[in-house]
Design a protein around this motif. Structure first.
Motif, PDB file in Angstrom:
ATOM      1  N   THR A   1      -6.294  -6.649 -14.197  1.00  0.00           N
ATOM      2  CA  THR A   1      -7.217  -6.364 -13.098  1.00  0.00           C
ATOM      3  C   THR A   1      -6.397  -6.133 -11.833  1.00  0.00           C
ATOM      4  O   THR A   1      -5.489  -6.915 -11.523  1.00  0.00           O
ATOM      5  CB  THR A   1      -8.182  -7.542 -12.873  1.00  0.00           C
ATOM      6  OG1 THR A   1      -8.906  -7.790 -14.086  1.00  0.00           O
ATOM      7  CG2 THR A   1      -9.144  -7.236 -11.745  1.00  0.00           C
ATOM      8  N   ASN A   2      -6.688  -5.071 -11.120  1.00  0.00           N
ATOM      9  CA  ASN A   2      -5.953  -4.785  -9.886  1.00  0.00           C
ATOM     10  C   ASN A   2      -6.182  -5.872  -8.851  1.00  0.00           C
ATOM     11  O   ASN A   2      -7.274  -6.451  -8.759  1.00  0.00           O
ATOM     12  CB  ASN A   2      -6.384  -3.434  -9.308  1.00  0.00           C
ATOM     13  CG  ASN A   2      -5.885  -2.266 -10.132  1.00  0.00           C
ATOM     14  OD1 ASN A   2      -4.843  -2.373 -10.792  1.00  0.00           O
ATOM     15  ND2 ASN A   2      -6.617  -1.166 -10.109  1.00  0.00           N
ATOM     16  N   LEU A   3      -5.145  -6.136  -8.064  1.00  0.00           N
ATOM     17  CA  LEU A   3      -5.235  -7.116  -6.994  1.00  0.00           C
ATOM     18  C   LEU A   3      -5.013  -6.383  -5.676  1.00  0.00           C
ATOM     19  O   LEU A   3      -3.873  -6.066  -5.316  1.00  0.00           O
ATOM     20  CB  LEU A   3      -4.177  -8.212  -7.190  1.00  0.00           C
ATOM     21  CG  LEU A   3      -4.240  -9.417  -6.250  1.00  0.00           C
ATOM     22  CD1 LEU A   3      -5.539 -10.181  -6.464  1.00  0.00           C
ATOM     23  CD2 LEU A   3      -3.049 -10.343  -6.498  1.00  0.00           C
ATOM     24  N   PRO A   4      -6.083  -6.078  -4.945  1.00  0.00           N
ATOM     25  CA  PRO A   4      -5.951  -5.297  -3.707  1.00  0.00           C
ATOM     26  C   PRO A   4      -5.011  -5.960  -2.704  1.00  0.00           C
ATOM     27  O   PRO A   4      -4.972  -7.185  -2.577  1.00  0.00           O
ATOM     28  CB  PRO A   4      -7.396  -5.254  -3.168  1.00  0.00           C
ATOM     29  CG  PRO A   4      -8.260  -5.497  -4.371  1.00  0.00           C
ATOM     30  CD  PRO A   4      -7.473  -6.446  -5.240  1.00  0.00           C
ATOM     31  N   GLN A   5      -4.257  -5.130  -2.003  1.00  0.00           N
ATOM     32  CA  GLN A   5      -3.363  -5.557  -0.920  1.00  0.00           C
ATOM     33  C   GLN A   5      -2.307  -6.566  -1.394  1.00  0.00           C
ATOM     34  O   GLN A   5      -1.823  -7.374  -0.607  1.00  0.00           O
ATOM     35  CB  GLN A   5      -4.178  -6.160   0.238  1.00  0.00           C
ATOM     36  CG  GLN A   5      -5.152  -5.169   0.865  1.00  0.00           C
ATOM     37  CD  GLN A   5      -5.917  -5.762   2.016  1.00  0.00           C
ATOM     38  OE1 GLN A   5      -6.191  -6.962   2.063  1.00  0.00           O
ATOM     39  NE2 GLN A   5      -6.290  -4.918   2.983  1.00  0.00           N
ATOM     40  N   SER A   6      -1.941  -6.496  -2.665  1.00  0.00           N
ATOM     41  CA  SER A   6      -0.901  -7.389  -3.181  1.00  0.00           C
ATOM     42  C   SER A   6       0.461  -6.741  -2.997  1.00  0.00           C
ATOM     43  O   SER A   6       0.579  -5.556  -2.644  1.00  0.00           O
ATOM     44  CB  SER A   6      -1.148  -7.691  -4.656  1.00  0.00           C
ATOM     45  OG  SER A   6      -1.099  -6.498  -5.426  1.00  0.00           O
ATOM     46  N   HIS A   7       1.505  -7.491  -3.251  1.00  0.00           N
ATOM     47  CA  HIS A   7       2.874  -6.976  -3.179  1.00  0.00           C
ATOM     48  C   HIS A   7       3.033  -5.839  -4.191  1.00  0.00           C
ATOM     49  O   HIS A   7       2.449  -5.886  -5.278  1.00  0.00           O
ATOM     50  CB  HIS A   7       3.857  -8.113  -3.485  1.00  0.00           C
ATOM     51  CG  HIS A   7       5.278  -7.757  -3.202  1.00  0.00           C
ATOM     52  ND1 HIS A   7       6.045  -7.005  -4.080  1.00  0.00           N
ATOM     53  CD2 HIS A   7       6.093  -8.044  -2.150  1.00  0.00           C
ATOM     54  CE1 HIS A   7       7.259  -6.854  -3.580  1.00  0.00           C
ATOM     55  NE2 HIS A   7       7.312  -7.463  -2.407  1.00  0.00           N
ATOM     56  N   PRO A   8       3.826  -4.797  -3.855  1.00  0.00           N
ATOM     57  CA  PRO A   8       3.979  -3.654  -4.767  1.00  0.00           C
ATOM     58  C   PRO A   8       4.463  -4.024  -6.177  1.00  0.00           C
ATOM     59  O   PRO A   8       4.172  -3.296  -7.134  1.00  0.00           O
ATOM     60  CB  PRO A   8       5.018  -2.778  -4.053  1.00  0.00           C
ATOM     61  CG  PRO A   8       4.900  -3.145  -2.619  1.00  0.00           C
ATOM     62  CD  PRO A   8       4.540  -4.590  -2.585  1.00  0.00           C
ATOM     63  N   HIS A   9       5.200  -5.129  -6.311  1.00  0.00           N
ATOM     64  CA  HIS A   9       5.707  -5.507  -7.638  1.00  0.00           C
ATOM     65  C   HIS A   9       4.665  -6.231  -8.489  1.00  0.00           C
ATOM     66  O   HIS A   9       4.875  -6.450  -9.676  1.00  0.00           O
ATOM     67  CB  HIS A   9       6.949  -6.383  -7.510  1.00  0.00           C
ATOM     68  CG  HIS A   9       8.104  -5.703  -6.833  1.00  0.00           C
ATOM     69  ND1 HIS A   9       8.279  -4.348  -6.869  1.00  0.00           N
ATOM     70  CD2 HIS A   9       9.151  -6.212  -6.104  1.00  0.00           C
ATOM     71  CE1 HIS A   9       9.379  -4.026  -6.188  1.00  0.00           C
ATOM     72  NE2 HIS A   9       9.915  -5.124  -5.723  1.00  0.00           N
ATOM     73  N   ILE A  10       3.548  -6.623  -7.877  1.00  0.00           N
ATOM     74  CA  ILE A  10       2.464  -7.243  -8.650  1.00  0.00           C
ATOM     75  C   ILE A  10       1.584  -6.124  -9.200  1.00  0.00           C
ATOM     76  O   ILE A  10       0.942  -5.393  -8.456  1.00  0.00           O
ATOM     77  CB  ILE A  10       1.636  -8.209  -7.786  1.00  0.00           C
ATOM     78  CG1 ILE A  10       2.521  -9.376  -7.313  1.00  0.00           C
ATOM     79  CG2 ILE A  10       0.440  -8.742  -8.570  1.00  0.00           C
ATOM     80  CD1 ILE A  10       1.805 -10.375  -6.417  1.00  0.00           C
ATOM     81  N   VAL A  11       1.572  -5.986 -10.522  1.00  0.00           N
ATOM     82  CA  VAL A  11       0.873  -4.865 -11.160  1.00  0.00           C
ATOM     83  C   VAL A  11      -0.561  -5.217 -11.519  1.00  0.00           C
ATOM     84  O   VAL A  11      -1.295  -4.381 -12.054  1.00  0.00           O
ATOM     85  CB  VAL A  11       1.642  -4.385 -12.411  1.00  0.00           C
ATOM     86  CG1 VAL A  11       2.970  -3.788 -12.002  1.00  0.00           C
ATOM     87  CG2 VAL A  11       1.840  -5.526 -13.409  1.00  0.00           C
TER      88      VAL A  11
ATOM     89  N   ILE B   1       3.937  -9.804 -12.499  1.00  0.00           N
ATOM     90  CA  ILE B   1       4.990  -9.153 -11.718  1.00  0.00           C
ATOM     91  C   ILE B   1       5.808  -8.246 -12.614  1.00  0.00           C
ATOM     92  O   ILE B   1       6.260  -8.666 -13.693  1.00  0.00           O
ATOM     93  CB  ILE B   1       5.904 -10.211 -11.059  1.00  0.00           C
ATOM     94  CG1 ILE B   1       5.088 -11.110 -10.120  1.00  0.00           C
ATOM     95  CG2 ILE B   1       7.060  -9.552 -10.309  1.00  0.00           C
ATOM     96  CD1 ILE B   1       5.843 -12.337  -9.643  1.00  0.00           C
ATOM     97  N   ASP B   2       5.982  -7.004 -12.199  1.00  0.00           N
ATOM     98  CA  ASP B   2       6.841  -6.069 -12.926  1.00  0.00           C
ATOM     99  C   ASP B   2       8.288  -6.480 -12.658  1.00  0.00           C
ATOM    100  O   ASP B   2       8.835  -6.202 -11.593  1.00  0.00           O
ATOM    101  CB  ASP B   2       6.578  -4.638 -12.443  1.00  0.00           C
ATOM    102  CG  ASP B   2       7.376  -3.591 -13.225  1.00  0.00           C
ATOM    103  OD1 ASP B   2       8.441  -3.936 -13.763  1.00  0.00           O
ATOM    104  OD2 ASP B   2       6.927  -2.434 -13.283  1.00  0.00           O
ATOM    105  N   LEU B   3       8.905  -7.158 -13.615  1.00  0.00           N
ATOM    106  CA  LEU B   3      10.234  -7.721 -13.387  1.00  0.00           C
ATOM    107  C   LEU B   3      11.290  -6.632 -13.242  1.00  0.00           C
ATOM    108  O   LEU B   3      12.258  -6.782 -12.489  1.00  0.00           O
ATOM    109  CB  LEU B   3      10.598  -8.671 -14.530  1.00  0.00           C
ATOM    110  CG  LEU B   3      11.792  -9.591 -14.319  1.00  0.00           C
ATOM    111  CD1 LEU B   3      11.683 -10.368 -13.019  1.00  0.00           C
ATOM    112  CD2 LEU B   3      11.936 -10.561 -15.503  1.00  0.00           C
ATOM    113  N   SER B   4      11.110  -5.532 -13.932  1.00  0.00           N
ATOM    114  CA  SER B   4      12.054  -4.424 -13.814  1.00  0.00           C
ATOM    115  C   SER B   4      12.086  -3.883 -12.394  1.00  0.00           C
ATOM    116  O   SER B   4      13.161  -3.688 -11.799  1.00  0.00           O
ATOM    117  CB  SER B   4      11.678  -3.312 -14.803  1.00  0.00           C
ATOM    118  OG  SER B   4      12.546  -2.207 -14.665  1.00  0.00           O
TER     119      SER B   4
END
Length: 314
Positions: free
Chosen positions: A50-60, A73-76
């Protein structure tokens, strides 16, 4: 199904023996990475997020597991390798660090291996993703990179390092001037947090990046005839470190008559019942979770009071 006590007992067999278990996984381009199994709750095939609005770019996105909503978190991307765009058959690794639960998106999970901390080496100095590593090792002649998750989490959600002014005891701070503390941590983020807290108490910090380095320093001081118990108010050590972990360091301290009465605080991002059992086994004086500056300040101030009373420092 084994009980939690059985699980604790199995894990604590590694403690003080300078051993660890690593979960190895891949991100992109075939490189092998690893995390300590102690910090992993489970591995799943990537669920629908589920999308998380206004989250850090690395949080998918976020997922729901273990009765809670968990950020993924996209670890890559977080370590500078670029986003994982092809997510079919990817995995998430659900972890607990510093009392918070989060998941890391990875390309694939490889295996769990049991290793000796002496086989784990500090990372090379330099640019690139080396800044996101706490250690490296080899398995089957292949390089394995151990990620500094604390640095990743600090960038996604910065930790607080300020001590609540109401906690600070001016009487203790006035007695702290000139007193020294040895902090041992392989993570630059973890060491910086200790440094910031200690500085607010007026204490002087000496640092080491792993247990082996710290033990060499302690033994050298003792060899030079220095009363190490008088020199150091306390030792604050991380648990996971290359070459020698904090549990083994504590055991080595307790086995040396010149060092055995040092006050040792285990300061780690590991948490829960495992650590309580481990602390009792190796003989630490206290256990604190990382990135709780108020609790670290309270524990350090209490130790300063005891130390000053012991050596009649007014």
């Amino acid at each position: 199904m084994p009980s939690i006590l059985d699980s604790v007992d199995q894990r604590t067999q590694l403690v003080g023996e300078n051993r660890l278990e690593l979960l190895m996984f891949r991100l992109q381009r075939g490189s092998l990475f690893a995390l300590n199994v102690f910090k992993i709750q489970e591995v799943q095939t990537l669920p629908k997020l589920t999308n998380l609005p206004q989250s850090h770019p690395h949080i998918v996105g976020v997922t729901y597991a273990r009765d809670r909503t968990i950020p993924v978190i996209d670890l890559s991307a977080a370590i500078g390798m670029g986003q994982l765009t092809e997510r079919e058959n990817c995995n998430i690794i659900i972890t607990e660090y510093n009392r918070s639960v989060q998941a890391f998106l990875v390309k694939s999970v490889d295996r769990i291996v049991n290793m000796n901390w002496e086989e784990i080496m500090p990372p090379p100095k330099g640019a690139g993703r080396a800044h996101y590593l706490t250690a490296i090792t080899k398995y089957d002649d292949q390089l394995v990179e151990i990620i500094d998750v604390e640095k990743v989490l600090q960038e996604v959600s910065p930790f607080n390092t300020q001590v609540n002014p109401e906690i600070l005891d001016s009487g203790v701070i006035s007695r702290s001037t000139g007193l020294e503390v040895l902090a041992v941590d392989d993570s630059s983020v973890g060491l910086a947090q200790v440094r910031e807290t200690i500085k607010q108490l007026g204490l002087t910090l000496i640092s080491a990046s792993d247990g082996a380095m710290a033990l060499r320093m302690l033994k050298q001081w003792a060899d030079e005839g220095i009363d190490v118990h008088r020199k150091l108010t306390m030792v604050i050590t991380d648990a996971e470190m290359p070459e020698m972990d904090g549990y083994r360091l504590t055991r080595e301290i307790r086995s040396d008559p010149r060092l055995k009465d040092l006050y040792v605080i285990l300061h780690t991002s590991l948490s829960g019942s495992f650590n309580k059992a481990m602390v009792e086994k190796v003989g630490c004086n206290d256990f604190l979770s990382k990135f709780e500056p108020d609790k670290l300040a309270m524990a350090a101030q209490q130790r300063v009071r005891e130390y000053c009373d012991l050596y009649s420092i007014s």
